[in-house]
Design a protein around this motif. Structure first.
Motif, PDB file in Angstrom:
ATOM      1  N   MET A   1      29.473  45.014  31.650  1.00  0.00           N
ATOM      2  CA  MET A   1      29.530  45.781  32.911  1.00  0.00           C
ATOM      3  C   MET A   1      29.485  44.860  34.117  1.00  0.00           C
ATOM      4  O   MET A   1      30.213  45.041  35.075  1.00  0.00           O
ATOM      5  CB  MET A   1      28.373  46.788  32.957  1.00  0.00           C
ATOM      6  CG  MET A   1      28.346  47.671  34.212  1.00  0.00           C
ATOM      7  SD  MET A   1      29.740  48.787  34.303  1.00  0.00           S
ATOM      8  CE  MET A   1      29.325  49.919  32.982  1.00  0.00           C
ATOM      9  N   ASN A   2      28.598  43.878  34.047  1.00  0.00           N
ATOM     10  CA  ASN A   2      28.492  42.945  35.167  1.00  0.00           C
ATOM     11  C   ASN A   2      29.777  42.151  35.366  1.00  0.00           C
ATOM     12  O   ASN A   2      30.177  41.855  36.486  1.00  0.00           O
ATOM     13  CB  ASN A   2      27.312  41.995  34.949  1.00  0.00           C
ATOM     14  CG  ASN A   2      25.980  42.711  35.044  1.00  0.00           C
ATOM     15  OD1 ASN A   2      25.875  43.737  35.720  1.00  0.00           O
ATOM     16  ND2 ASN A   2      24.947  42.191  34.361  1.00  0.00           N
ATOM     17  N   SER A   3      30.408  41.793  34.260  1.00  0.00           N
ATOM     18  CA  SER A   3      31.667  41.033  34.359  1.00  0.00           C
ATOM     19  C   SER A   3      32.753  41.877  35.012  1.00  0.00           C
ATOM     20  O   SER A   3      33.571  41.387  35.789  1.00  0.00           O
ATOM     21  CB  SER A   3      32.120  40.579  32.971  1.00  0.00           C
ATOM     22  OG  SER A   3      32.345  41.702  32.118  1.00  0.00           O
ATOM     23  N   ILE A   4      32.756  43.178  34.669  1.00  0.00           N
ATOM     24  CA  ILE A   4      33.755  44.069  35.284  1.00  0.00           C
ATOM     25  C   ILE A   4      33.524  44.162  36.792  1.00  0.00           C
ATOM     26  O   ILE A   4      34.455  44.144  37.586  1.00  0.00           O
ATOM     27  CB  ILE A   4      33.693  45.459  34.625  1.00  0.00           C
ATOM     28  CG1 ILE A   4      34.097  45.367  33.156  1.00  0.00           C
ATOM     29  CG2 ILE A   4      34.596  46.436  35.372  1.00  0.00           C
ATOM     30  CD1 ILE A   4      33.964  46.671  32.394  1.00  0.00           C
ATOM     31  N   ARG A   5      32.221  44.250  37.162  1.00  0.00           N
ATOM     32  CA  ARG A   5      31.908  44.318  38.591  1.00  0.00           C
ATOM     33  C   ARG A   5      32.321  43.043  39.311  1.00  0.00           C
ATOM     34  O   ARG A   5      32.817  43.081  40.438  1.00  0.00           O
ATOM     35  CB  ARG A   5      30.416  44.575  38.780  1.00  0.00           C
ATOM     36  CG  ARG A   5      29.982  45.977  38.395  1.00  0.00           C
ATOM     37  CD  ARG A   5      28.499  46.162  38.600  1.00  0.00           C
ATOM     38  NE  ARG A   5      28.070  47.520  38.264  1.00  0.00           N
ATOM     39  CZ  ARG A   5      26.823  47.940  38.301  1.00  0.00           C
ATOM     40  NH1 ARG A   5      25.852  47.061  38.636  1.00  0.00           N
ATOM     41  NH2 ARG A   5      26.526  49.188  37.992  1.00  0.00           N
ATOM     42  N   ARG A   6      32.075  41.912  38.647  1.00  0.00           N
ATOM     43  CA  ARG A   6      32.462  40.643  39.293  1.00  0.00           C
ATOM     44  C   ARG A   6      33.972  40.558  39.438  1.00  0.00           C
ATOM     45  O   ARG A   6      34.486  40.104  40.458  1.00  0.00           O
ATOM     46  CB  ARG A   6      31.930  39.479  38.452  1.00  0.00           C
ATOM     47  CG  ARG A   6      30.432  39.244  38.613  1.00  0.00           C
ATOM     48  CD  ARG A   6      30.054  37.874  38.102  1.00  0.00           C
ATOM     49  NE  ARG A   6      30.348  37.761  36.672  1.00  0.00           N
ATOM     50  CZ  ARG A   6      29.488  38.048  35.706  1.00  0.00           C
ATOM     51  NH1 ARG A   6      28.279  38.502  36.016  1.00  0.00           N
ATOM     52  NH2 ARG A   6      29.830  37.885  34.429  1.00  0.00           N
ATOM     53  N   ILE A   7      34.707  41.008  38.427  1.00  0.00           N
ATOM     54  CA  ILE A   7      36.173  40.986  38.499  1.00  0.00           C
ATOM     55  C   ILE A   7      36.659  41.914  39.621  1.00  0.00           C
ATOM     56  O   ILE A   7      37.545  41.574  40.405  1.00  0.00           O
ATOM     57  CB  ILE A   7      36.778  41.394  37.140  1.00  0.00           C
ATOM     58  CG1 ILE A   7      36.474  40.328  36.079  1.00  0.00           C
ATOM     59  CG2 ILE A   7      38.288  41.585  37.280  1.00  0.00           C
ATOM     60  CD1 ILE A   7      36.899  40.730  34.683  1.00  0.00           C
ATOM     61  N   ALA A   8      36.048  43.102  39.666  1.00  0.00           N
ATOM     62  CA  ALA A   8      36.442  44.058  40.710  1.00  0.00           C
ATOM     63  C   ALA A   8      36.130  43.510  42.090  1.00  0.00           C
ATOM     64  O   ALA A   8      36.932  43.624  43.033  1.00  0.00           O
ATOM     65  CB  ALA A   8      35.735  45.389  40.486  1.00  0.00           C
ATOM     66  N   SER A   9      34.924  42.907  42.219  1.00  0.00           N
ATOM     67  CA  SER A   9      34.540  42.329  43.517  1.00  0.00           C
ATOM     68  C   SER A   9      35.464  41.196  43.907  1.00  0.00           C
ATOM     69  O   SER A   9      35.913  41.087  45.075  1.00  0.00           O
ATOM     70  CB  SER A   9      33.096  41.848  43.444  1.00  0.00           C
ATOM     71  OG  SER A   9      32.722  41.232  44.661  1.00  0.00           O
ATOM     72  N   ILE A  14      40.096  39.124  47.045  1.00  0.00           N
ATOM     73  CA  ILE A  14      41.448  38.551  47.091  1.00  0.00           C
ATOM     74  C   ILE A  14      42.390  39.466  47.853  1.00  0.00           C
ATOM     75  O   ILE A  14      43.195  39.019  48.684  1.00  0.00           O
ATOM     76  CB  ILE A  14      41.950  38.300  45.651  1.00  0.00           C
ATOM     77  CG1 ILE A  14      41.126  37.197  44.987  1.00  0.00           C
ATOM     78  CG2 ILE A  14      43.432  37.918  45.679  1.00  0.00           C
ATOM     79  CD1 ILE A  14      41.444  37.002  43.519  1.00  0.00           C
ATOM     80  N   ILE A  15      42.295  40.773  47.575  1.00  0.00           N
ATOM     81  CA  ILE A  15      43.156  41.736  48.283  1.00  0.00           C
ATOM     82  C   ILE A  15      42.874  41.701  49.781  1.00  0.00           C
ATOM     83  O   ILE A  15      43.797  41.738  50.615  1.00  0.00           O
ATOM     84  CB  ILE A  15      42.944  43.150  47.709  1.00  0.00           C
ATOM     85  CG1 ILE A  15      43.465  43.213  46.275  1.00  0.00           C
ATOM     86  CG2 ILE A  15      43.642  44.186  48.585  1.00  0.00           C
ATOM     87  CD1 ILE A  15      43.150  44.519  45.562  1.00  0.00           C
ATOM     88  N   ALA A  16      41.574  41.603  50.142  1.00  0.00           N
ATOM     89  CA  ALA A  16      41.226  41.558  51.571  1.00  0.00           C
ATOM     90  C   ALA A  16      41.787  40.301  52.223  1.00  0.00           C
ATOM     91  O   ALA A  16      42.285  40.340  53.364  1.00  0.00           O
ATOM     92  CB  ALA A  16      39.711  41.621  51.732  1.00  0.00           C
ATOM     93  N   ILE A  17      41.712  39.192  51.500  1.00  0.00           N
ATOM     94  CA  ILE A  17      42.250  37.941  52.049  1.00  0.00           C
ATOM     95  C   ILE A  17      43.759  38.049  52.239  1.00  0.00           C
ATOM     96  O   ILE A  17      44.312  37.631  53.259  1.00  0.00           O
ATOM     97  CB  ILE A  17      41.879  36.761  51.133  1.00  0.00           C
ATOM     98  CG1 ILE A  17      40.362  36.523  51.159  1.00  0.00           C
ATOM     99  CG2 ILE A  17      42.630  35.506  51.554  1.00  0.00           C
ATOM    100  CD1 ILE A  17      39.888  35.478  50.156  1.00  0.00           C
ATOM    101  N   ILE A  18      44.424  38.617  51.225  1.00  0.00           N
ATOM    102  CA  ILE A  18      45.879  38.780  51.313  1.00  0.00           C
ATOM    103  C   ILE A  18      46.248  39.679  52.487  1.00  0.00           C
ATOM    104  O   ILE A  18      47.178  39.406  53.259  1.00  0.00           O
ATOM    105  CB  ILE A  18      46.437  39.341  49.992  1.00  0.00           C
ATOM    106  CG1 ILE A  18      46.274  38.309  48.869  1.00  0.00           C
ATOM    107  CG2 ILE A  18      47.908  39.728  50.160  1.00  0.00           C
ATOM    108  CD1 ILE A  18      46.662  38.833  47.513  1.00  0.00           C
TER     109      ILE A  18
END
Length: 308
Positions: A1-9, A14-18
């Protein structure tokens, strides 16, 4: 679960930077590739109408805000004095011509009787003939001047345009050279945009421009005709010893100068409502945008897109 959250975050970051980079690119393109300014105005030449002769105004043929064409009668100065002057000049010319005929006859007769007439009489006759010729020339010029004054008593529009506020009334005295009316030259209607000097390298003569007048929903198009060759330097004055005096500047922020750019509106554009002095926003189009429709075609395209 934590890994999914880190990937989502991480994905969101990345999307915000783009998105931020895209916004920066859009803003840079918006202001740099297509130089634009909201500091623009509708301009036109204002022609002061004067009379070349003095006299009483007998008729005013225009009213405020009336459209006129070049050559239309604006007002009339009393012609009676000028008609009399023409008649007097014509009479003087006829008298001079009669004197010339007599002088020529006398000169011819003396030349034919050269052996019977003294040389002094011949020379006097020739001199009288030259004087008579000069008097005819003078009277012809006086007649032409009198006719010109009579013609100039009818004051006509020097250009196509719109008459501004009319305060002239019959009975007023018109003085030669004094302005009596103002005429907006509609053929000189144009847009002047004041661009920052940092944008000038992207502006060239012949570039296409998009214009929106404040308070109007329609878009106009035009062509850059010139970039001003000089602006006033407010920091420099010439002292009493004819040397430049530079005012000290303690500003931390250097503001870019505004440079006037003149834009000719497309001839087929709808210029109704373009009152000199109105504010306008101007954008210089990039190379791909220069293929946009112009004038009436642009208006039709805008209307069609609005309906769709």
């Amino acid at each position: 679960m934590n890994s999914i959250r880190r990937i989502a975050s991480g994905s969101i970051t990345i999307i915000a930077i783009i998105m931020a980079l895209c916004a920066i690119w859009y803003i840079w393109t918006y202001y740099e590739r297509d130089p634009r300014t909201r500091n623009g105005h509708v301009r036109a030449d204002i022609v002061g109408v004067t009379t070349d002769v003095s006299g009483l105004v007998t008729a005013v043929n225009v009213v405020s805000d009336q459209k006129v064409k070049k050559g239309d009668l604006l007002f009339q100065v009393d012609t009676e004095r000028f008609v009399i002057a023409v008649q007097r000049a014509q009479a003087n010319l006829e008298s001079a011509r009669a004197t010339l005929i007599y002088a020529r006859q006398q000169a011819n007769r003396n030349h034919q009787l050269r052996d019977l007439v003294s040389k002094q009489n011949v020379e006097q006759a020739d001199s009288a003939l030259r004087t008579a010729l000069a008097e005819v020339d003078q009277d012809q010029a006086a007649l032409a001047s009198a006719k010109l004054d009579l013609d100039r008593s009818s004051v006509r529009a020097p250009v196509n345009g719109i008459v501004t506020y009319v305060d002239l009334r019959p009975g007023a005295y018109a003085t030669a050279g004094k302005g009596l009316l103002a005429l907006v030259d509609t053929d000189s209607l144009r847009i002047e945009g004041y661009f920052q000097e940092t944008q000038l390298e992207h502006i060239h003569t012949g570039d296409r421009a998009e214009i929106v007048v404040m308070g109007s929903s329609k878009t106009l198009y035009g062509t850059v005709t010139s970039v001003t060759s000089a602006v006033n330097d407010s920091d420099t004055n010439i002292g009493g010893n004819l040397l430049p005096s530079i005012a000290p500047n303690f500003a931390w922020v250097r503001l870019a100068q505004r440079i006037p750019v003149r834009i000719r509106i497309d001839p087929d554009a709808d210029t109704r409502g373009l009152i000199p002095g109105r504010s306008a926003s101007v954008a210089i189009l990039n190379r791909t945008d220069r293929q946009r429709p112009t004038g009436a075609a642009a208006s039709k395209a805008s209307s069609a897109s609005g309906r769709s």
